[in-house]
Scaffold this motif. Sequence first.
Motif, PDB file in Angstrom:
ATOM      1  N   ALA A  79       0.602  -1.092  -0.226  1.00 13.10           N
ATOM      2  CA  ALA A  79       0.056  -0.015  -0.030  1.00 13.10           C
ATOM      3  C   ALA A  79       0.853   1.536   0.207  1.00 13.10           C
ATOM      4  O   ALA A  79       0.331   2.276  -0.949  1.00 13.10           O
ATOM      5  N   VAL A  80       2.298   1.218   1.030  1.00 14.53           N
ATOM      6  CA  VAL A  80       3.015   2.064   0.239  1.00 14.53           C
ATOM      7  C   VAL A  80       3.577   2.440  -0.487  1.00 14.53           C
ATOM      8  O   VAL A  80       3.613   2.958  -1.162  1.00 14.53           O
ATOM      9  N   ALA A  81       3.739   1.699  -1.197  1.00 18.07           N
ATOM     10  CA  ALA A  81       4.306   1.493  -2.163  1.00 18.07           C
ATOM     11  C   ALA A  81       3.272   2.434  -3.996  1.00 18.07           C
ATOM     12  O   ALA A  81       4.056   2.727  -4.400  1.00 18.07           O
ATOM     13  N   ALA A  82       2.455   2.087  -3.395  1.00 19.06           N
ATOM     14  CA  ALA A  82       0.786   2.391  -4.159  1.00 19.06           C
ATOM     15  C   ALA A  82       0.655   3.744  -3.609  1.00 19.06           C
ATOM     16  O   ALA A  82      -0.266   4.436  -4.886  1.00 19.06           O
ATOM     17  N   GLY A  83       1.480   4.851  -3.042  1.00 18.27           N
ATOM     18  CA  GLY A  83       0.996   5.902  -3.126  1.00 18.27           C
ATOM     19  C   GLY A  83       1.122   6.139  -1.285  1.00 18.27           C
ATOM     20  O   GLY A  83      -0.298   7.236  -1.219  1.00 18.27           O
ATOM     21  N   PHE A  84       0.192   5.518  -0.218  1.00 17.54           N
ATOM     22  CA  PHE A  84      -0.773   5.618   0.264  1.00 17.54           C
ATOM     23  C   PHE A  84       0.290   6.018   1.800  1.00 17.54           C
ATOM     24  O   PHE A  84       1.936   5.658   2.166  1.00 17.54           O
ATOM     25  N   PRO A  85      -0.109   6.864   3.013  1.00 17.17           N
ATOM     26  CA  PRO A  85       0.716   8.177   2.696  1.00 17.17           C
ATOM     27  C   PRO A  85       0.924   7.965   4.491  1.00 17.17           C
ATOM     28  O   PRO A  85       1.628   8.923   5.522  1.00 17.17           O
ATOM     29  N   GLY A  86       0.155   7.023   5.330  1.00 14.43           N
ATOM     30  CA  GLY A  86       0.080   6.841   6.849  1.00 14.43           C
ATOM     31  C   GLY A  86       1.443   5.725   7.288  1.00 14.43           C
ATOM     32  O   GLY A  86       1.436   5.043   6.468  1.00 14.43           O
ATOM     33  N   THR A  87       0.488   5.499   8.735  1.00  8.85           N
ATOM     34  CA  THR A  87       1.227   4.600   9.747  1.00  8.85           C
ATOM     35  C   THR A  87       1.094   3.133   8.495  1.00  8.85           C
ATOM     36  O   THR A  87      -0.594   2.890   8.557  1.00  8.85           O
ATOM     37  N   ARG A  88       0.991   2.160   9.041  1.00 13.46           N
ATOM     38  CA  ARG A  88       0.355   0.881   9.965  1.00 13.46           C
ATOM     39  C   ARG A  88      -1.208   0.952  10.316  1.00 13.46           C
ATOM     40  O   ARG A  88      -1.808   0.413   9.569  1.00 13.46           O
ATOM     41  N   GLU A  89      -1.201   0.878  11.701  1.00 13.44           N
ATOM     42  CA  GLU A  89      -2.281   1.936  12.424  1.00 13.44           C
ATOM     43  C   GLU A  89      -3.246   2.454  10.844  1.00 13.44           C
ATOM     44  O   GLU A  89      -4.696   1.583  11.206  1.00 13.44           O
ATOM     45  N   GLN A  90      -3.053   3.683  10.697  1.00 11.48           N
ATOM     46  CA  GLN A  90      -3.869   4.182   9.855  1.00 11.48           C
ATOM     47  C   GLN A  90      -3.905   3.488   8.561  1.00 11.48           C
ATOM     48  O   GLN A  90      -5.867   3.668   8.495  1.00 11.48           O
ATOM     49  N   TRP A  91      -3.504   2.429   8.561  1.00 16.46           N
ATOM     50  CA  TRP A  91      -3.797   1.916   7.270  1.00 16.46           C
ATOM     51  C   TRP A  91      -4.753   0.417   7.554  1.00 16.46           C
ATOM     52  O   TRP A  91      -5.996   0.552   6.316  1.00 16.46           O
ATOM     53  N   LEU A  92      -4.725   0.130   8.906  1.00 18.12           N
ATOM     54  CA  LEU A  92      -5.437  -1.114   8.986  1.00 18.12           C
ATOM     55  C   LEU A  92      -6.630  -0.283   9.181  1.00 18.12           C
ATOM     56  O   LEU A  92      -7.606  -1.082   9.046  1.00 18.12           O
TER      57      LEU A  92
END
Length: 531
Positions: free
Chosen positions: A173-186
């Motif tokens: 997800a980060v590689a795809a451009g997600f800017p937040g932390t792991r907790e924010q992603w979850l």
Amino acid sequence: MLPESIPTVKVTGRYLLPDGTPLTGSVTFRAPAVLTFPDADVILGGPVVAQLDATGAISVVLPATDAPDMDPDGWAYVVTEQLAGVTSNRSYAILLPAEHPAADLADIAPTDPGKPNYVAVRGDSAYEVAVEQGFVGTVAEWLASLIGPAGVQGDTGATGAPGAPGADAYAVAVAAGFPGTREQWLASLVGPAGEAGPRGEQGAPGRDGAPGVVQSVNGQSQAAVVLAAADVGAIPSTAVGAAGGVAQLDASGKVPAAQLPESSGGGAVASVNGYTGIVNLTAADVGALTQAAADARYPLTTAAVLLAGTQTISGTKTFSSVPSSTAAPTADNHLARKSYVDALGGGEWLPSDHGLAGWAFDPALGQSTGLYPGSGPIRVTAVILRVPATLTRIVWFATGYAGGLLTGSWAAIYNSSGSRVAATGDMSTAAYEPAEVHTAGGATITSPLTAAYSAPAGVYYVAWRLQYNTTTGDGPLLLAAESGAGAPPNVFGYTAVRRFGVYSTGAATAPASITLASMENGANRYWAALA
């Protein structure tokens, strides 16, 4: 059982008290009021109620919430717990996706009242997000990527070193451009939780469910219940003042004149016999007689005696006081005054003058010397009662008597048919034997009846039998009428009444009846009386 074409999920759960005691009650699963499954040709309706068994457990099979070709779709089950002894039962929503054919409420039910109702999310929703962001592989591979591969076990059995972390979904997800932390992603996978609302007060107990849980309203069980007046036994508001409906009351609590039938005159009386206002009618106003005028014109012959004029009174009448008359009777059907009756008796003595109810004849007319009645035969003398009387004794007159009656001596009274109506006891006993007579001129002797007898007016026969031993003591010398003839007469006039007689064959006790026609004349006519 549901058709196999409808995907289902088996839901289980077990409820215990903190000490392990099984709870009792039920768990209700509510879906939309009606579910249709066109492919299976099935329509489902109503809630499903699962009762807790003896171990506090439930098990129920329900249609999956994502069943294909189901109408409606996009809904969740509303679970309502109805547990006895639990002061705050829960109600929450759950999804039951078909890919998880088994679910336990302990895994998906909310426990923290401060958190929002829990809704189960499809297990592969986060995986699909990862695929959309470039992850290549299966669900299991994606799950493994979240923690990395495990280390390899050595030959000696020792634990291998942890493997290096693989490329996980967050990294993708980060590689795809997600800017937040792991907790924010979850958190982004399911969206932020809403704020918990204030805890409401527990509702009142339902009619057939647990406290605060409404199962149905007037027999209707659906999400949005709409009741009409008929559902609660009420009259529709449209029926008030309408034809075939009901009348209403005005501000004074009365039915308005407009809602009264026309035949009632609109509820008001215009006049009475031509009068208005406060009307008081008299007898003349209605063409009637006053009470005094009516009594004068129409005497109440059935309830009163006329003061003058001819009047016929029928039926038996009872007077509260003795009627009186100032004139002597002049016809047979006239009332007679006492003085008139007494005057007709002249100087004759009556039984009442001597304290007697009736006698055979005036005892002063008897022979001066008495006669022995004999030991054994039954002697009979007729006595007439002009008026009813209560009798208690049989009376004779003895010119001498020394006592000594034996067993078999008795006396009795018989009516005009010869039936016995009263009797004395054994006259040889002290209670019933007459007293001795040793006075000059003789004396009255009596024997009491065993019970008083209320005698109507009429002719009665006094019969008696005396047993005595002539060697030790004679029986009484009884007063008798002139008996010089060998068989003096005992029937007089044109009636068959026998005034004196004898039965030569006696009886030890007073017989129940005597045959008057077989009574003999006898040689003596004894005097007897009743008192």
